[in-house]
Structure formats: C-alpha cells, structure tokens
Write a protein that holds these residues in place. Structure first.
Motif, mmCIF file in Angstrom:
data_model
loop_
_atom_site.group_PDB
_atom_site.id
_atom_site.type_symbol
_atom_site.label_atom_id
_atom_site.label_comp_id
_atom_site.label_asym_id
_atom_site.label_seq_id
_atom_site.Cartn_x
_atom_site.Cartn_y
_atom_site.Cartn_z
ATOM 1 N N LYS A 310 0.872 -1.175 0.000
ATOM 2 C CA LYS A 310 0.000 0.000 0.000
ATOM 3 C C LYS A 310 0.908 1.223 0.000
ATOM 4 O O LYS A 310 1.734 1.400 0.901
ATOM 5 N N GLY A 311 0.767 2.068 -0.999
ATOM 6 C CA GLY A 311 1.642 3.225 -1.105
ATOM 7 C C GLY A 311 0.894 4.496 -1.423
ATOM 8 O O GLY A 311 0.060 4.531 -2.333
ATOM 9 N N THR A 312 1.189 5.553 -0.678
ATOM 10 C CA THR A 312 0.639 6.884 -0.954
ATOM 11 C C THR A 312 1.686 7.652 -1.757
ATOM 12 O O THR A 312 2.812 7.845 -1.292
ATOM 13 N N ARG A 313 1.326 8.071 -2.964
ATOM 14 C CA ARG A 313 2.306 8.604 -3.906
ATOM 15 C C ARG A 313 2.058 10.081 -4.194
ATOM 16 O O ARG A 313 0.912 10.535 -4.253
ATOM 17 N N ASN A 314 3.148 10.798 -4.421
ATOM 18 C CA ASN A 314 3.053 12.201 -4.822
ATOM 19 C C ASN A 314 2.623 12.267 -6.283
ATOM 20 O O ASN A 314 3.216 11.605 -7.150
ATOM 21 N N ALA A 315 1.605 13.080 -6.565
ATOM 22 C CA ALA A 315 1.082 13.149 -7.926
ATOM 23 C C ALA A 315 1.356 14.485 -8.596
ATOM 24 O O ALA A 315 1.853 14.532 -9.720
ATOM 25 N N GLU A 362 4.903 -16.611 -14.192
ATOM 26 C CA GLU A 362 3.473 -16.367 -14.045
ATOM 27 C C GLU A 362 3.243 -15.391 -12.893
ATOM 28 O O GLU A 362 3.905 -15.476 -11.863
ATOM 29 N N ARG A 363 2.293 -14.486 -13.104
ATOM 30 C CA ARG A 363 1.976 -13.521 -12.057
ATOM 31 C C ARG A 363 0.471 -13.273 -12.016
ATOM 32 O O ARG A 363 -0.143 -12.963 -13.042
ATOM 33 N N ASP A 364 -0.097 -13.418 -10.832
ATOM 34 C CA ASP A 364 -1.453 -12.950 -10.559
ATOM 35 C C ASP A 364 -1.318 -11.593 -9.871
ATOM 36 O O ASP A 364 -0.878 -11.514 -8.721
ATOM 37 N N PHE A 365 -1.689 -10.567 -10.597
ATOM 38 C CA PHE A 365 -1.433 -9.196 -10.159
ATOM 39 C C PHE A 365 -2.706 -8.601 -9.576
ATOM 40 O O PHE A 365 -3.771 -8.646 -10.200
ATOM 41 N N THR A 366 -2.603 -8.053 -8.367
ATOM 42 C CA THR A 366 -3.732 -7.367 -7.748
ATOM 43 C C THR A 366 -3.461 -5.870 -7.737
ATOM 44 O O THR A 366 -2.319 -5.429 -7.597
ATOM 45 N N LEU A 367 -4.536 -5.084 -7.877
ATOM 46 C CA LEU A 367 -4.360 -3.636 -7.965
ATOM 47 C C LEU A 367 -5.640 -2.935 -7.522
ATOM 48 O O LEU A 367 -6.744 -3.374 -7.846
ATOM 49 N N ALA A 368 -5.484 -1.856 -6.778
ATOM 50 C CA ALA A 368 -6.597 -0.983 -6.424
ATOM 51 C C ALA A 368 -6.034 0.409 -6.170
ATOM 52 O O ALA A 368 -4.941 0.549 -5.595
ATOM 53 N N THR A 369 -6.729 1.439 -6.604
ATOM 54 C CA THR A 369 -6.217 2.801 -6.486
ATOM 55 C C THR A 369 -7.296 3.740 -5.970
ATOM 56 O O THR A 369 -8.497 3.486 -6.100
ATOM 57 N N ILE A 370 -6.844 4.833 -5.364
ATOM 58 C CA ILE A 370 -7.702 5.952 -5.003
ATOM 59 C C ILE A 370 -7.139 7.173 -5.716
ATOM 60 O O ILE A 370 -5.972 7.541 -5.517
ATOM 61 N N LYS A 371 -7.944 7.801 -6.560
ATOM 62 C CA LYS A 371 -7.474 8.903 -7.374
ATOM 63 C C LYS A 371 -7.227 10.158 -6.529
ATOM 64 O O LYS A 371 -7.722 10.282 -5.414
ATOM 65 N N LYS A 372 -6.469 11.090 -7.118
ATOM 66 C CA LYS A 372 -6.017 12.252 -6.346
ATOM 67 C C LYS A 372 -7.167 13.154 -5.899
ATOM 68 O O LYS A 372 -7.044 13.837 -4.877
#
Length: 674
Positions: A310-315, A362-372
C-alpha cells in the motif's frame, strides 16, 4: 565542507598515479587459471566468469566484467546490494520505489536484469535482496543477450552464492547503528559425511530510518548442501526463505524544476503505508566432468513470492498543496521456474559452450487505487503524519511469459589472438488476461556476439566486441498492445585489460556505444514509430591490491546518453560517476579505510523536467582484529553530511518522487570468524 572534486580530475589522477606495468609469470591456460585464482587476495580474490560462463581468463574476455568480492563488501559494511555495487564503473542506484533493489547500468534501467548463479532472479524483483549467502557479485556490462537471453540493454548483475564446499566455516556478525538499526548474520558449515557437506546462512535485520515513519524488518534463511558421489560429480541443493516488511519511501515532490527543499527526514507518505513480502527459492545444480576437458552442468530453480504494497504517492503540486494518490498492488502469487543445461569443452586453444534454457513466469497481479481528487491534499512544506484510506487488493491481471533459448559460444586462441563467436536463439511467448480479454505477444529472435582479443603480453591485452540483444518491453511482466515489438540493442566496445603487481591488481578501460531502438505499434501490432536512444562513453576501473596490505576499488565512467530525436537525457542518468574505496591493514590488527563517491548531473522525469545536480559522498571505516578470530568494526557513511537526491522512480513519475539520501550514519559491528 571539502570542495567537490571534479570527476574527470579524479579519474586522471587515478590513471596517472598507477605505476608502470609489472612483470608476472602467469600463463593463461585453463589449468593455470585454477592455480592463479589462489593468488588473488581480497578485492581481486576471484576472476569473474559471468562474461563467458566459462573459465576463460578475465584478460581474454572481450567485454567489461567487474567483480565485487566478499572482502570488499565486508570492509564497506555492505548491508544491501546498493552498498556492494558502489565502486563498479558505469553502475548507479535509483530510488527503486524505496522498497526494492533497482540499478542503472550504462544509463539503462536494469530492474529485470539480476541473476543468481546464472539464472534469472525473478523472485527478488520487488524486494531488497539479502547478501548473507552471497560470495561475490559480478557485473557484465553491455547487452548480454547472446548468453542470458531476453533483456539486458546496459548489462546484468549476477549474484554468486556461497557453497557447501567442505570447508569448516563459522562466521558470526552482530551490528547496531544509528536510527535503531540492528542486524545479525550467521554463516556455518562443514562436512556432514565423507561425501556430504552442509552450510547455512541466517540473517535478521530491523530498524528505523532517517526518514520519519519509515522502518524495516526482515529475516532470511538459506541452507545449502553439496553431495559429491564421486571425484567427477557435485550436486548442490539450495533453499532460500525471505520475509520482508518495509515502508515504501517515495521521496519528495518538485517545484519549478527543483526538488522541494525540506529536511531529509520529511515523509510525504501515510503512516499506514506498507510492503510485506514472503519469497521462497529452491535451486538444484548438478556438475559432472565427462572427461578431462568436458563438463556438463544442469541447473533448475523455482521461485515463489507473495507480496502486498500500500503506497501513498506524490502526484502533482498545486500552489502550496501536494496532490496524492493511493496505489495498492500485489503478487498473489508470482512464480517462475527455470531449467538450464550447459556443456563446455575446454582445451588449451579452444573453449566451447553449448546450452539450452527454459523459463516460465506467471503472475497474478492485484491492484486498487484511489485517485487524487479523493485523497486530501498535503501541505507542501510541512506534511502532516496521517493515515490514508486502504482500497484493498482486488484481482486485476494475470500474466505468463514462456521463453526457450538455445545458444552456443566458441573461443579460439591462436598465438596472441583470441576470437569469440556466439549466437543465441530465443522463442518468447507472452499472454495476458485482463478484464475478460486475452492479449498475447510472441516472437523469435537471434542474438549474435563477436569479439576479438590481442594479448600483447602476459599483463596486457586489447579487445573489441560487437553484440545484439532483444529486450521485452516492461521486462515481459505484462503485455501492452502498443508495444508489441521487442526492443533491439546493439553494442560496440573497445577496451584494454591489464594486471599489475603479480596479478594482484586488475585494470580495465573501455570505450563503448550502445544503440537501442524501441518501436511503438498500433493495436494491430503494426509499427507506427521507432524511438532511438544512444548511450556512449568511457569507463575506467581498478580493483585489487597495490601491496599485501593495501586494497583499492576505483571506477570512473563518463556517459553521454540521450533520446536521438529530442536530445534529452533519460530519467535519473548522470553524466559522470566516480567512486574510490581503499583500505589498509596494519601489522598490529588495525585496518583503516574510506571512500568517496561522486555522482554528476542528472535529471528527473520526462524531458529533463527536474534538475537534480551533482553530489559527493564520503565514507570511512576502521576495524580492529585480535586473536585471529575477533573483529570490531565501525563504518561511518556520509561523514560530511552531504544533502543529496539518492534517486528517483522511473519515467515521468520521477518528477515528483525524488528520494533524499541518508545523512551521516554509523554502524558498529562485532565479527567472530573461525
């Protein structure tokens, strides 16, 4: 503060200060290499083999290959791979999202180009790898596709594991340092039976950081056994288990083309950001001498990793407010399996290598985001410690990459001339499941390699080489329909190699040019544009002993890297790199050492959006040994407390994710060695 040395002046001083070539009695035949290796001490303890995958002497390899020994890593107090590789010409670190190893080699990103014992190390892709069971690190610079396959535009990093070779080993290391850092290592091994040897490496690391809210904790377990059923066979079985927890550090944003000038401890992420990874690796190596000049080596490896971040990123910066996003991703799981078989034939004048390898990823990739627009903004200069919402880890994409490679290489020596020729055939197939849609990409490629070496004397040789490699976009971890064509990379290199002081000091210089073409395609796979990049420059390196007590590792590189259409330098690529590390062992048990690293001007983001400037960092060490078994060592890093940008994230995101390097730090360690 001391004035910053200009890297060109430092490199000239290094070159001019080296004594004239000394005479040596070494004869470069295969048998002599095995004896000659016993002469190497400390920083030149081993001659690297990754350049050709054979015992061809380093001086006759027509490519830049560097080796970092365990002795050099110990003197530097190396905890992570980034510490070990300081001093290798042409290699620099990046921020790596503050949660993984990531390097630039000759100006090209090498995230997917780390190997372990000659096999792809996919399991360490998103973590900080342990050095506990690493005997040495070898770096092959320039495209290496003719031997290693899919990837490596700037070079590869090959980690060589410690082996249960029958020696009785007991090595205990305990360390504590600033920011509450603590680490311990155990290396123990010996004979279990007449034909069975065992060895185990353990490591525990934990601590805070110079950055507020950032900490880490991990443990590493690596047992290995060797069975020798006869004089001509060895069977090595390796197991590695890693659990790692680390707070991702995405650095600081930029304003008006410069990093925000805040204290280095400033943290813009969230208190509940995290990365947690569990990885397992099982490897098997079987070597058999079929005859006096033939050897057959078979290897198999399986990697599995589960990971969540879980990462909070500068946009973006808007006035005095910083806009941010929350990005969660994970591997649930990621696996890779590799099979490799190599046959070598070594005679006095001929060295032949034939091999085949198969890799399944092989990779099962999970992803979820919260927009700025859904994340509250931060004060640009005084960010507050806070939590951000956690969007979870939703299934997102499934990827698989299968590759089959066939390769051959031959080196023929006729008098003072050696000719190397090699070729590799790769068939690569990628498949992706995304939102109910299946995408694929497949191709067949040939990677040729030619090299010529002229040995002027036992101490001096000159070489030229050309090679071509094919690289998968994004390292083959997913499919982008608009990048359906593989990248082509060509290398031209001229160089010289020399030994000094009875083969104790290795000198190397090279001029190189690397051209890479990155085609863009439409949804039908038709090429619509060709992005071209040229990286050319100079490398100088010295590694080994000047006297029995005085060791040195020095490297300098000048790099002119640019997009040939726009003229812009790539993200986080410096023009000059200089590093000098040296240590001196006194007769009364005291060892003193230190080093300086200079990184020239860099830019972050696309189109040179942010200027990072240059920096100089100075490190010192002192160690005292007594009774042959005990050593107390103190390492001081960045003793001049230089404030600098360590590196950025890749691409355009680098403009607002600039990581400050550590201020002055110390580490005190005690070592018991049997």
């Amino acid at each position: 503060m001391l004035p910053k040395p200009h890297p060109l002046a430092l490199s000239v001083a290094l070159a001019c200060g080296l004594p004239m070539l000394a005479q040596a009695d070494a004869v470069f035949t295969l048998d002599d290499v095995l004896v000659e290796a016993e002469l190497y001490k400390s920083y030149a303890e081993y001659a690297p083999t990754s350049g050709t995958k054979t015992d061809l002497p380093w001086q006759q390899v027509p490519q830049s290959v560097s080796v970092v020994s365990s002795a050099e890593m110990q003197d530097k107090g190396a905890i992570r791979l980034v510490d070990a590789l300081e001093g290798v010409a042409g290699v620099n670190n990046t921020l790596g999202e503050g949660s993984r190893d990531q390097f630039v080699i000759r100006g090209f990103d090498a995230l997917n180009d780390t190997y372990r014992d000659g096999l792809r190390d996919d399991g360490g892709f998103q973590t900080f790898r342990s050095l506990a069971n690493i005997e040495r690190v070898e770096v092959v610079k320039g495209p290496a596709g003719a031997l290693y396959g899919r990837g490596s535009a700037g070079g590869i990093i090959n980690l060589i594991s410690k082996r249960a070779d029958g020696r009785k080993v007991l090595d205990v290391n305990l360390g504590a340092g600033s920011e509450g850092r603590f680490g311990s290592r155990l290396d123990a091994g010996g004979n279990l039976t007449d034909s069975l040897n065992g060895r185990i490496n353990l490591e525990l690391r934990q601590g805070d950081s110079y950055v507020n809210e950032v900490d880490y904790s991990d443990y590493f377990i690596a047992p290995t056994v060797r069975w020798e059923p006869g004089e001509r066979q060895t069977l090595d079985l390796d197991l590695e288990l890693l659990h790692q927890e680390v707070t991702p550090y995405r650095g600081v944003p930029s304003v008006n083309g410069k990093p925000v000038d805040v204290p280095v401890e400033t943290y813009y992420g969230a208190r509940n950001d995290f990365q947690e990874a569990d990885s397992q690796r099982l490897a098997l190596t079987h070597k058999v001498a079929l005859a006096d000049s033939w050897e057959w080596v078979n290897r198999a490896a399986y990697n599995r990793i589960t990971l969540q971040q879980k990462g909070t990123r500068n946009a973006n910066v808007n006035g005095n407010r910083l806009e941010q996003t929350v990005n969660n991703f994970g591997f649930d799981p990621q696996t890779s399996a590799t099979l490799q078989s190599e046959l070598t034939w070594n005679t006095e004048h001929n060295q032949l290598l034939m091999g085949v390898d198969y890799n399944e990823f092989e990779r099962d990739f999970t992803l979820a985001t919260i927009k700025k627009d859904q994340v509250p903004t931060q004060d640009l200069l005084n960010p507050e410690g806070r939590n951000t919402d956690n969007p979870g880890f939703a299934p997102f994409r499934q990827n698989s990459t299968d590759s089959l490679g066939l390769y051959a290489q031959n080196v023929v020596t006729l008098g003072p001339w050696s000719v190397l020729g090699g070729v590799r055939y790769d068939r690569m197939e990628l498949e992706q499941q995304f939102k109910g849609t299946t995408s694929s990409n497949e191709d067949e490629k040939l990677s040729p390699r030619l090299g010529l070496v002229y040995t002027l004397s036992d101490e001096l040789s000159f070489y030229g080489s050309w090679g071509r490699s094919w690289q998968l976009p994004y390292g083959g971890i997913y499919v982008n329909p608009r990048l359906a064509e593989f990248y082509r990379t060509d290398l031209l290199e001229l160089g010289m190699k020399s030994y000094l002081f009875e083969d104790r000091l290795m000198l190397h210089g090279a001029l190189f040019r690397i051209d890479q073409q990155q085609p863009e395609t439409n949804d039908n796979g038709e090429i619509t544009a060709r992005n071209e990049f040229r990286h050319e420059g100079l490398e100088l390196e010295a590694r080994g002993q000047i006297t029995d007590a005085w060791n040195i590792a020095a490297g300098y590189s000048y790099l002119e890297a640019k997009d040939r259409e726009t003229g812009y330098r790539p993200n986080d690529v410096s023009d000059h790199l200089f590093s000098l590390w040296t240590s001196y062992q006194t007769d009364f048990g005291l060892k003193l050492g230190g080093g300086v690293k200079y990184v020239g001007n860099r830019f972050a983001g696309n189109n040179e959006a942010v200027t990072l400037g240059d920096y100089t960092k100075v490190d010192l060490m002192a160690a005292y040994s007594w009774q042959q078994h005990h050593t107390l060592q103190l390492n001081l890093d960045n003793v001049l407390n230089e404030k600098y940008i360590l590196g950025t994230t890749s691409g355009g995101s680098g403009a607002h994710q600039l990581g400050y390097g550590a201020p002055t730090q110390w580490m005190l360690s005690y070592r018991y060695q049997l």
